[in-house]
Write an enzyme that holds these catalytic residues in place. Structure first.
Site, PDB file in Angstrom:
ATOM      1  N   TYR A  39      -9.873   4.724   0.994  1.00 51.20           N
ATOM      2  CA  TYR A  39      -8.652   4.217   1.621  1.00 51.20           C
ATOM      3  C   TYR A  39      -8.768   4.139   3.140  1.00 51.20           C
ATOM      4  O   TYR A  39      -8.276   3.197   3.768  1.00 51.20           O
ATOM      5  CB  TYR A  39      -7.462   5.092   1.229  1.00 51.20           C
ATOM      6  CG  TYR A  39      -7.299   5.270  -0.261  1.00 51.20           C
ATOM      7  CD1 TYR A  39      -7.434   4.191  -1.135  1.00 51.20           C
ATOM      8  CD2 TYR A  39      -7.023   6.521  -0.807  1.00 51.20           C
ATOM      9  CE1 TYR A  39      -7.301   4.348  -2.498  1.00 51.20           C
ATOM     10  CE2 TYR A  39      -6.881   6.692  -2.178  1.00 51.20           C
ATOM     11  CZ  TYR A  39      -7.024   5.609  -3.020  1.00 51.20           C
ATOM     12  OH  TYR A  39      -6.889   5.776  -4.376  1.00 51.20           O
TER      13      TYR A  39
ATOM     14  N   LYS B 242       8.146   2.814  -4.998  1.00 54.21           N
ATOM     15  CA  LYS B 242       9.105   3.901  -5.065  1.00 54.21           C
ATOM     16  C   LYS B 242       8.553   5.032  -5.908  1.00 54.21           C
ATOM     17  O   LYS B 242       7.723   4.781  -6.780  1.00 54.21           O
ATOM     18  CB  LYS B 242      10.456   3.441  -5.588  1.00 54.21           C
ATOM     19  CG  LYS B 242      10.538   2.320  -6.593  1.00 54.21           C
ATOM     20  CD  LYS B 242       9.630   2.298  -7.761  1.00 54.21           C
ATOM     21  CE  LYS B 242       9.764   3.422  -8.734  1.00 54.21           C
ATOM     22  NZ  LYS B 242       8.764   3.395  -9.804  1.00 54.21           N
TER      23      LYS B 242
END
Length: 332
Positions: A58, A97
């Site tokens: 990442y 979310k």
């Protein structure tokens, strides 16, 4: 024509594969540049389908200068770390979310986005579907009188045993995955602070992860909200508003297919009216809104849709945290 917003993706989630990345590749406003994973095979699989670059790790993706914004579909337990690192790397962020698993982490990230003048969005797709604004307009115009009670449910069948949503250490559980939808819908219609009057949940015996739950909320004006959610149900996604003179019912409330023609059912004095609305693709609308707001210089406190602001995200996190605390007291 303006250049598209260049998107990098942190993680190779199923939802990203099925819904978000197809939309990001399809709309003119965004371009998927790279997908990062800790598993090179997963990154290569995504890169091949979406015609972008595969990145191992990442952090390497965040260091790229050819990326304007990142989409974060990582497990909730990883959100706080990597959203924070993305903002520190001066990237706008669209995160699945819940934004984080705690109210304090959400407040910290909203504050960071404010200081860096970056856009930070929590990806509640249903807020981008126009029918919910139609329902709110009906409510505010007095179509069903004064709102007395709000009910919302979201349930899905059991997941595969290996699904990460069963892993508590990654922020798994029914509340954080789907219970947040009814909670967000309650805030959309009841407005203002909501108090948790009670909550209960059923947990897996071995892992302790919550599989289902029920919640009772109350607004400052005394209106109550009943919420239900879970991983052990026949599929259902709906809400209703019960007023002093009628009732409004909405089915397929949170995850309708793009071709779904929404119907709002209005019941008054024994008469049922059905208001049919054109089909909408809430995924495309959410992606387009995110890119548009980046280009417009919209900040975290300038909502793209009603209630979608930094302060709203903090309020949502606080409500979900309060529900979580209450359900742990009443879990079975």
């Amino acid at each position: 024509m303006r250049k598209p917003v260049r998107i990098g993706v942190l993680g190779c989630a199923s939802f990203a594969w099925r819904r978000m990345l197809p939309a990001m590749c399809d709309v003119a406003e965004t371009e998927v540049v790279a997908v990062a994973s800790r598993d090179p095979a997963k990154a290569e699989r995504f890169a091949a389908r979406f015609e972008c670059e595969a990145v191992l790790g990442y952090q390497r993706l965040l260091e790229r200068p050819d990326i304007d914004a990142v989409y974060v579909p990582l497990p909730p337990g990883m959100h706080a770390e990597w959203i924070g690192k993305a903002l520190e790397a001066d990237k706008h962020v669209l995160a699945e979310k819940p934004l984080t698993t705690t109210a304090s982490d959400t407040a910290r990230l909203v504050g960071l986005a404010r200081r860096k003048n970056l856009l930070l969005r929590e990806n509640y797709l249903f807020l981008h579907h126009g029918r919910h604004d139609v329902v709110r307009d009906l409510l505010q115009s007095g179509e069903i009188g004064e709102l007395r009670e709000f009910t919302a449910v979201f349930g899905i069948p059991p997941l595969p045993d290996t699904d990460i949503r069963y892993r508590t250490e990654l922020g798994g559980g029914a509340l954080l995955d789907i219970g947040v939808y009814p909670a967000r819908a309650a805030r959309h219609f009841l407005l203002g602070p909501l108090t948790v009057l009670g909550a209960s949940s059923h947990e897996a015996q071995e892992s302790g992860v919550d599989l289902s739950g029920s919640v009772l909320l109350q607004s400052e004006g005394g209106t109550v909200a009943h919420l239900g959610y879970g991983f052990v149900h026949h599929y259902r996604s709906a809400y209703e508003l019960w007023g002093s003179r009628g009732r409004i019912v909405v089915d397929r409330a949170f995850t309708p297919p793009a071709e779904w023609q929404a119907v709002i059912r209005i019941e008054r004095k024994g008469v049922v009216d059905e208001l049919s609305l054109p089909a909408e693709d809430q995924v495309r609308k959410a992606v387009t809104a995110f890119a548009r707001d980046i280009r417009a210089g919209t900040g975290v406190d300038d909502p793209a849709v009603a209630g979608d602001s930094g302060e709203s995200m903090i309020q949502q996190a606080a409500l979900v945290e309060a529900i979580g605390q209450a359900r742990r007291c009443g879990s079975t």
